[in-house]
Design an enzyme around this catalytic site. Structure first.
Site, PDB file in Angstrom:
ATOM      1  N   ASP A   1       1.654   4.074   2.756  1.00 24.64           N
ATOM      2  CA  ASP A   1       0.605   4.897   2.130  1.00 24.64           C
ATOM      3  C   ASP A   1       1.201   6.042   1.304  1.00 24.64           C
ATOM      4  OD1 ASP A   1      -2.023   5.338   1.489  1.00 24.64           O
ATOM      5  OD2 ASP A   1      -2.612   6.201   3.407  1.00 24.64           O
ATOM      6  N   ASP A   2       1.533   7.163   1.972  1.00 26.40           N
ATOM      7  CA  ASP A   2       2.095   8.341   1.292  1.00 26.40           C
ATOM      8  C   ASP A   2       3.279   8.819   2.127  1.00 26.40           C
ATOM      9  OD1 ASP A   2      -0.101   8.952  -0.825  1.00 26.40           O
ATOM     10  OD2 ASP A   2      -1.196   8.609   1.029  1.00 26.40           O
TER      11      ASP A   2
ATOM     12  N   HIS B   1       0.854  -1.186   0.000  1.00 24.66           N
ATOM     13  CA  HIS B   1       0.000   0.000   0.000  1.00 24.66           C
ATOM     14  C   HIS B   1       0.892   1.238   0.000  1.00 24.66           C
ATOM     15  CE1 HIS B   1      -3.841   2.043   1.854  1.00 24.66           C
ATOM     16  NE2 HIS B   1      -3.187   2.877   1.049  1.00 24.66           N
TER      17      HIS B   1
ATOM     18  N   GLU C   1     -11.332   3.467   5.724  1.00 25.67           N
ATOM     19  CA  GLU C   1     -10.266   4.347   6.239  1.00 25.67           C
ATOM     20  C   GLU C   1     -10.970   5.390   7.102  1.00 25.67           C
ATOM     21  OE1 GLU C   1      -8.214   6.571   3.172  1.00 25.67           O
ATOM     22  OE2 GLU C   1      -6.697   7.349   4.558  1.00 25.67           O
TER      23      GLU C   1
ATOM     24  N   HIS D   1      -9.587   0.888  -1.478  1.00 25.35           N
ATOM     25  CA  HIS D   1      -9.573   1.551  -0.176  1.00 25.35           C
ATOM     26  C   HIS D   1     -10.996   1.489   0.376  1.00 25.35           C
ATOM     27  CE1 HIS D   1      -5.743   3.094  -1.447  1.00 25.35           C
ATOM     28  NE2 HIS D   1      -5.632   3.952  -0.451  1.00 25.35           N
TER      29      HIS D   1
ATOM     30  N   HIS E   1       1.190   4.806  -2.464  1.00 21.68           N
ATOM     31  CA  HIS E   1       0.781   5.625  -3.623  1.00 21.68           C
ATOM     32  C   HIS E   1       2.054   6.301  -4.115  1.00 21.68           C
ATOM     33  CE1 HIS E   1      -3.543   5.346  -2.575  1.00 21.68           C
ATOM     34  NE2 HIS E   1      -3.036   5.195  -1.363  1.00 21.68           N
TER      35      HIS E   1
HETATM   36  N1  HPA Z   1      -6.658   7.408   1.046  1.00 18.07           N
HETATM   37  C1  HPA Z   1      -7.347   7.602  -0.071  1.00 18.07           C
HETATM   38  N2  HPA Z   1      -6.783   8.035  -1.187  1.00 18.07           N
HETATM   39  C2  HPA Z   1      -5.480   8.273  -1.189  1.00 18.07           C
HETATM   40  C3  HPA Z   1      -4.717   8.090  -0.064  1.00 18.07           C
HETATM   41  C4  HPA Z   1      -5.336   7.624   1.115  1.00 18.07           C
HETATM   42  O1  HPA Z   1      -4.728   7.431   2.197  1.00 18.07           O
HETATM   43  N3  HPA Z   1      -3.449   8.421  -0.402  1.00 18.07           N
HETATM   44  C5  HPA Z   1      -3.465   8.771  -1.695  1.00 18.07           C
HETATM   45  N4  HPA Z   1      -4.684   8.692  -2.180  1.00 18.07           N
HETATM   46 ZN    ZN Z   2      -3.850   4.689   0.433  1.00 16.30          ZN
END
Ligand code: HPA
Ligand code: ZN
Length: 347
Positions: free
Chosen positions: A286-287, A25, A208, A205, A27
């Site tokens: 994630d990011d 996971h 969250e 996703h 991006h």
């Molecule tokens: N959630 C949803 N979309 C996203 C995320 C995330 O954490 N990071 C990049 N796009």
């Molecule tokens: Zn994500």
């Protein structure tokens, strides 16, 4: 965020940081560090609404998912040419390899780029070239998952899938990301059906910020094989039982959840409770450029906050291989290497 307040033994630190693991996971646009954003802005003569790396970093104070996405899309606006996508991806793969990642499944958001006039070919070629070079030079394997932006329409997602058809050999699957609340999985039933008919695997996703109902519909209506995040499943016993029974993995991102205020403190995070209830859970970044760290930082902060041990570390790494889209033979081989590595440390 870079200091770990509670202590982790040197042995556990060594195990976590050096053990082989998969990242499922990430991006790729979220790996764009502020320094690279500024370098690419200059190279491509794009004016940013921030006058320095420091002022951009100062803007990384998010209150929820949407407040992050606004900045994340602004950051991605500096990506124009194949070389830009290559530079971003290679930089991530170098960091991941240094963190012991041996295999990564990388999300990318083509609509963020095609909407600005960048072609699908430019995006995919840049990503693929970096993945190939990283496999040769760094020994890290990687695959690509193309995500649809859920705040846009299903029609736009369908056009994106069509634009990607000439490059299908480079994709392992499709995903669903961006603003979750108000955009439930069922909005994308047809495009996911079309993607699966093309032989692509599906992930999404869900849970969250959104409710457990979004996880149910991702499973039942999109037929996804994994859930990205999925932490809200903790509020639904029947859902947890299903995830555990069917070994449907959650790709959890603890520092993301902290930065986007899903939890005020990592000590509240349900990842260990989910693991103990038999769910296949993995730790991911994630990011990482926006949330304070790459995969090992996510492990270390989580382990310190929840007082986790070597058994947990090995369990998360095993889940990362089990939940991946590598072959069964490869999964077995990596799990065996992980066990050998742990035994050599006396764990
Ligand atoms: N959630 C949803 N979309 C996203 C995320 C995330 O954490 N990071 C990049 N796009
Ligand atoms: Zn994500």
């Amino acid at each position: 965020m870079s200091t770990i307040s509670k202590s982790i033994s040197p042995q556990l630190h060594h195990l976590i940081t050096k053990m082989p693991k998969a990242e499922l996971h990430i991006h790729i646009e979220g790996s764009l560090e502020p320094e690279l954003i500024f370098e690419l802005a200059q190279r491509n003569q794009i004016k940013l609404p921030f006058d320095s790396v420091a002022s951009l970093r100062d803007a990384y104070a998010f209150k929820d998912l949407q407040s992050f996405l606004d900045i994340y899309y602004a950051g991605a606006s500096v990506l124009l040419h194949e070389q830009d996508f290559y530079d971003m991806t290679y930089a991530y793969l170098q960091k991941a390899a240094a963190d012991g990642v041996v295999y990564a499944e990388i999300f990318f958001d083509p609509q963020t780029h095609t909407e600005r006039g960048v072609s699908m070919q430019t995006v995919i070629q840049g990503l693929v070239r970096a993945c190939q070079e990283a496999a040769d030079k760094l020994g890290i394997e990687s695959k690509l998952i193309m995500c649809f932006l859920r705040h846009l329409s299903q029609e736009s997602a369908m056009q994106t899938l069509q634009a990607a058809e000439p490059f299908l050999e480079h994709l392992i699957g499709v995903g669903l990301d961006s603003s979750e609340l108000g955009h439930p999985p069922e909005k994308f039933v047809e495009v996911f059906k079309a993607a699966r008919a093309l032989g692509l695997k599906a992930v999404a996703h869900a849970g969250e910020e959104g409710p457990p109902a979004y996880i149910w519909s991702a499973l039942d209506q999109l037929n996804v094989l994994r859930i990205d995040h999925g932490v809200q499943s903790i509020h639904d016993e029947d859902l947890i039982a299903r995830l555990a029974k069917e070994r449907i993995a959650l790709t959890v991102c603890p520092l993301s959840n902290l930065k986007l205020c899903v939890y005020d403190d990592l000590a509240q995070h349900p990842i260990k409770r989910l693991l103990d209830m038999g769910v296949c859970v993995t730790i991911n970044s994630d990011d990482p450029a926006y949330f304070g760290g790459y995969i090992n930082a996510n492990f270390l902060h989580t382990f310190a906050a929840l007082d986790l041990d070597a058994k947990d570390a090995i369990a998360f790494a095993k889940c990362s291989f089990e939940a991946s889209f590598m072959s069964d033979l490869q999964k077995k081989a990596w799990c065996a290497k992980l066990e050998d590595f742990a035994h050599a440390l006396g764990v």
